[in-house]
Design a protein around this motif. Sequence first.
Motif, PDB file in Angstrom:
ATOM      1  N   ILE A 210     -18.100   7.973  -1.265  1.00 47.92           N
ATOM      2  CA  ILE A 210     -17.043   9.168  -0.890  1.00 47.92           C
ATOM      3  C   ILE A 210     -15.693   8.609  -1.229  1.00 47.92           C
ATOM      4  O   ILE A 210     -15.326   7.481  -0.335  1.00 47.92           O
ATOM      5  CB  ILE A 210     -17.420   9.458   0.551  1.00 47.92           C
TER       6      ILE A 210
ATOM      7  N   TYR B 100     -18.474  11.550  -5.014  1.00 48.42           N
ATOM      8  CA  TYR B 100     -17.825  12.738  -4.247  1.00 48.42           C
ATOM      9  C   TYR B 100     -16.154  12.374  -4.082  1.00 48.42           C
ATOM     10  O   TYR B 100     -15.873  11.122  -3.427  1.00 48.42           O
ATOM     11  CB  TYR B 100     -18.348  13.028  -3.060  1.00 48.42           C
TER      12      TYR B 100
ATOM     13  N   ILE C 180     -15.450   1.075   4.350  1.00 45.21           N
ATOM     14  CA  ILE C 180     -14.268   0.267   3.671  1.00 45.21           C
ATOM     15  C   ILE C 180     -13.003   0.695   4.070  1.00 45.21           C
ATOM     16  O   ILE C 180     -11.968   0.060   4.367  1.00 45.21           O
ATOM     17  CB  ILE C 180     -14.627  -0.026   2.337  1.00 45.21           C
TER      18      ILE C 180
ATOM     19  N   THR D 277      -8.476   7.237   2.107  1.00 44.53           N
ATOM     20  CA  THR D 277      -7.424   6.831   2.906  1.00 44.53           C
ATOM     21  C   THR D 277      -7.447   7.832   3.995  1.00 44.53           C
ATOM     22  O   THR D 277      -6.608   8.191   4.479  1.00 44.53           O
ATOM     23  CB  THR D 277      -6.164   6.920   1.952  1.00 44.53           C
ATOM     24  N   ALA D 278      -8.670   8.296   4.474  1.00 46.32           N
ATOM     25  CA  ALA D 278      -8.610   9.706   5.320  1.00 46.32           C
ATOM     26  C   ALA D 278      -8.310   9.273   6.723  1.00 46.32           C
ATOM     27  O   ALA D 278      -8.419   8.006   7.109  1.00 46.32           O
ATOM     28  CB  ALA D 278      -9.897  10.202   5.342  1.00 46.32           C
TER      29      ALA D 278
ATOM     30  N   THR E 104      -8.283  -8.122  -4.316  1.00 44.05           N
ATOM     31  CA  THR E 104      -8.553  -7.237  -3.337  1.00 44.05           C
ATOM     32  C   THR E 104      -9.938  -6.274  -3.678  1.00 44.05           C
ATOM     33  O   THR E 104     -11.033  -6.287  -2.953  1.00 44.05           O
ATOM     34  CB  THR E 104      -7.572  -6.170  -3.020  1.00 44.05           C
TER      35      THR E 104
ATOM     36  N   TYR F 215      -2.889   2.636  -5.662  1.00 40.55           N
ATOM     37  CA  TYR F 215      -2.551   2.545  -4.269  1.00 40.55           C
ATOM     38  C   TYR F 215      -2.100   1.233  -3.883  1.00 40.55           C
ATOM     39  O   TYR F 215      -1.145   0.956  -3.012  1.00 40.55           O
ATOM     40  CB  TYR F 215      -3.677   3.291  -3.445  1.00 40.55           C
TER      41      TYR F 215
ATOM     42  N   VAL G  70     -14.899  12.073   7.056  1.00 42.08           N
ATOM     43  CA  VAL G  70     -14.861  12.511   5.467  1.00 42.08           C
ATOM     44  C   VAL G  70     -16.341  13.098   5.498  1.00 42.08           C
ATOM     45  O   VAL G  70     -16.668  13.547   4.238  1.00 42.08           O
ATOM     46  CB  VAL G  70     -14.669  11.399   4.633  1.00 42.08           C
TER      47      VAL G  70
ATOM     48  N   GLY H 262     -11.704  -6.215   6.269  1.00 45.55           N
ATOM     49  CA  GLY H 262     -11.013  -7.246   5.375  1.00 45.55           C
ATOM     50  C   GLY H 262     -10.442  -8.339   6.330  1.00 45.55           C
ATOM     51  O   GLY H 262      -9.741  -7.936   7.356  1.00 45.55           O
TER      52      GLY H 262
ATOM     53  N   LEU I 285       0.858  -1.011  -0.015  1.00 44.92           N
ATOM     54  CA  LEU I 285      -0.065  -0.041  -0.056  1.00 44.92           C
ATOM     55  C   LEU I 285       0.882   1.125   0.017  1.00 44.92           C
ATOM     56  O   LEU I 285       1.583   1.578   0.973  1.00 44.92           O
ATOM     57  CB  LEU I 285      -0.987  -0.127   1.217  1.00 44.92           C
TER      58      LEU I 285
ATOM     59  N   ALA J 293     -12.398  14.266  -2.447  1.00 49.23           N
ATOM     60  CA  ALA J 293     -11.739  15.395  -1.867  1.00 49.23           C
ATOM     61  C   ALA J 293     -10.702  15.864  -2.621  1.00 49.23           C
ATOM     62  O   ALA J 293     -10.121  17.118  -2.430  1.00 49.23           O
ATOM     63  CB  ALA J 293     -11.436  15.139  -0.490  1.00 49.23           C
TER      64      ALA J 293
HETATM   65  N1  LIG Z   1     -11.982  -3.192   4.117  1.00 48.28           N
HETATM   66  C1  LIG Z   1     -11.129  -3.740   3.327  1.00 48.28           C
HETATM   67  O1  LIG Z   1     -11.248  -5.043   3.210  1.00 48.28           O
HETATM   68  C2  LIG Z   1     -10.314  -2.879   2.261  1.00 48.28           C
HETATM   69  C3  LIG Z   1      -9.861  -3.434   1.351  1.00 48.28           C
HETATM   70  C4  LIG Z   1      -9.115  -2.774   0.297  1.00 48.28           C
HETATM   71  C5  LIG Z   1      -8.698  -1.646   0.365  1.00 48.28           C
HETATM   72  N2  LIG Z   1      -9.168  -1.102   1.795  1.00 48.28           N
HETATM   73  C6  LIG Z   1      -8.939   0.464   2.035  1.00 48.28           C
HETATM   74  O2  LIG Z   1      -9.758   1.462   1.087  1.00 48.28           O
HETATM   75  C7  LIG Z   1      -9.033   2.549   1.090  1.00 48.28           C
HETATM   76  C8  LIG Z   1      -9.406   2.826  -0.226  1.00 48.28           C
HETATM   77  O3  LIG Z   1      -8.366   2.039  -1.394  1.00 48.28           O
HETATM   78  P1  LIG Z   1      -8.101   2.268  -2.769  1.00 48.28           P
HETATM   79  O4  LIG Z   1      -7.332   1.317  -3.269  1.00 48.28           O
HETATM   80  O5  LIG Z   1      -9.676   2.514  -3.391  1.00 48.28           O
HETATM   81  O6  LIG Z   1      -7.414   3.640  -2.943  1.00 48.28           O
HETATM   82  P2  LIG Z   1      -7.525   4.501  -3.899  1.00 48.28           P
HETATM   83  O7  LIG Z   1      -6.114   5.421  -3.746  1.00 48.28           O
HETATM   84  O8  LIG Z   1      -7.737   3.997  -5.269  1.00 48.28           O
HETATM   85  O9  LIG Z   1      -8.675   5.526  -3.413  1.00 48.28           O
HETATM   86  C9  LIG Z   1      -8.992   6.311  -2.538  1.00 48.28           C
HETATM   87  C10 LIG Z   1      -9.785   7.831  -2.831  1.00 48.28           C
HETATM   88  O10 LIG Z   1     -10.169   8.318  -1.843  1.00 48.28           O
HETATM   89  C11 LIG Z   1      -9.972   9.687  -1.894  1.00 48.28           C
HETATM   90  N3  LIG Z   1      -9.980  10.434  -0.477  1.00 48.28           N
HETATM   91  C12 LIG Z   1      -8.988  10.441   0.262  1.00 48.28           C
HETATM   92  N4  LIG Z   1      -9.171  11.053   1.315  1.00 48.28           N
HETATM   93  C13 LIG Z   1     -10.515  11.608   1.260  1.00 48.28           C
HETATM   94  C14 LIG Z   1     -11.492  12.377   1.947  1.00 48.28           C
HETATM   95  N5  LIG Z   1     -11.140  12.929   3.058  1.00 48.28           N
HETATM   96  N6  LIG Z   1     -12.616  12.369   1.283  1.00 48.28           N
HETATM   97  C15 LIG Z   1     -12.834  12.158   0.057  1.00 48.28           C
HETATM   98  N7  LIG Z   1     -12.277  11.363  -0.706  1.00 48.28           N
HETATM   99  C16 LIG Z   1     -11.111  11.134  -0.132  1.00 48.28           C
HETATM  100  C17 LIG Z   1      -8.867   9.657  -2.768  1.00 48.28           C
HETATM  101  O11 LIG Z   1      -8.832  10.949  -3.539  1.00 48.28           O
HETATM  102  C18 LIG Z   1      -8.970   8.617  -3.751  1.00 48.28           C
HETATM  103  O12 LIG Z   1      -9.705   9.043  -4.971  1.00 48.28           O
HETATM  104  C19 LIG Z   1      -7.759   2.339   1.648  1.00 48.28           C
HETATM  105  O13 LIG Z   1      -7.710   2.946   2.808  1.00 48.28           O
HETATM  106  C20 LIG Z   1      -7.591   0.905   1.771  1.00 48.28           C
HETATM  107  O14 LIG Z   1      -6.674   0.408   2.549  1.00 48.28           O
HETATM  108  C21 LIG Z   1     -10.097  -1.826   2.473  1.00 48.28           C
END
Ligand SMILES: NC(=O)c1ccc[n+]([C@@H]2O[C@H](COP(=O)([O-])OP(=O)(O)OC[C@H]3O[C@@H](n4cnc5c(N)ncnc54)[C@H](O)[C@@H]3O)[C@@H](O)[C@H]2O)c1
Length: 325
Positions: free
Chosen positions: A129, A154, A221, A200-201, A103, A78, A205, A298, A67, A156
């Motif tokens: 979001i 949406y 998530i 990733t906040a 994933t 990411y 949010v 997860g 990550l 940020a």
């Molecule tokens: N629960 C699970 O099993 C699981 C599995 C995979 C990923 N995740 C988590 O999900 C998150 C997203 O992963 P991804 O692969 O989509 O990453 P990504 O970088 O592709 O997408 C994250 C998005 O969130 C946006 N963002 C960041 N801060 C924000 C805020 N305060 N308000 C609005 N938008 C905001 C970013 O601009 C980006 O578009 C990560 O934290 C990751 O670790 C969780």
Amino acid sequence: MLILNEKDMRRSVTLSQVMDKVEDAYRIFASGAFYMPDRPSVMHEGNTLLYMPCFMESCFGTKFLTLFPGNPAKGLPYIDGLMLLNDAASGKTEAILDGSFLTALRTGAVGGVGMRCFTPLESSSVGVIGCGKQGFYQLLYACEARQIQNIYLYDAFPKDFESYIAALQRELGKNQPTIHVCDRVEDLLTASDIVVTTTTATSPVMPDDASLLRGKSFICIGSYKPEMRELPNAIWQLVDHVYTELPFAIEESGDLSQPLADGIITEARIRYIGDLLSEQQRPTPPSPGSTNYFKSVGMGLLDLNVAQLIYQAALQHGYGQNVNL
Ligand SMILES: NC(=O)c1ccc[n+]([C@@H]2O[C@H](COP(=O)([O-])OP(=O)(O)OC[C@H]3O[C@@H](n4cnc5c(N)ncnc54)[C@H](O)[C@@H]3O)[C@@H](O)[C@H]2O)c1
């Protein structure tokens, strides 16, 4: 050994099969018929490596993820990684799968199962979001789980929404809800029955305002570390409890650990989806107008159960590349 890339994985299974397999993994979790150590997470220079080994009776495997927060700014994903799937009896590696796609596919299904269980049947709009990779798959599964007519997006940070929407439309095929981009998170909250957070906040949010959150179903998530947070404390005025996956989530996610540490909630308000799904085939969906909350961090068991489904289906269809090492 079979190597499965995104294309082979995607054409081997349907989204509904993946959601069923995720439900099945939650039941296995509740039954205790698995071995899964708390996943080690290694940090170096702001980047994270996650090692997610898990054993079931019929197979075992490990998902390795990287990550890298700096990647999206460079146009790179990411999350990257691999999944190894092994034979339970001999330990032989039977398949290597694209861990980044696995994933997204299984996390989307986790959200989809959350929607099957914790959103009213009548929900017809969904807002995401954080419009990255996970958000994209959450939307595909939302359209499988409920009759979605409107999608709200949406983020940020500046985004190429045009290509994001075009890719969504390609995947959604004949099922074409209207897609709207929101300039303000408040607009997304007002318009959406289901709100999915995939950011990733490190701080909430959305505003800490119960009136904006009331009557929505939240599928959260993103937060998987104590310093990460997506939902504000106002949610706890509106729900009796949250459903999550496993006790380790309480330590891992700031969405749970922070309100616990601040004395806003007690552990009695945290429940487990596996207990619910092993008691009932699927719970009766909540009534319209209720506020609902599902939090996922997860776990390797989800990856393993879904990887096994994909591997067996790919073998049947003759997809993937056979490689002798
Ligand atoms: N629960 C699970 O099993 C699981 C599995 C995979 C990923 N995740 C988590 O999900 C998150 C997203 O992963 P991804 O692969 O989509 O990453 P990504 O970088 O592709 O997408 C994250 C998005 O969130 C946006 N963002 C960041 N801060 C924000 C805020 N305060 N308000 C609005 N938008 C905001 C970013 O601009 C980006 O578009 C990560 O934290 C990751 O670790 C969780």
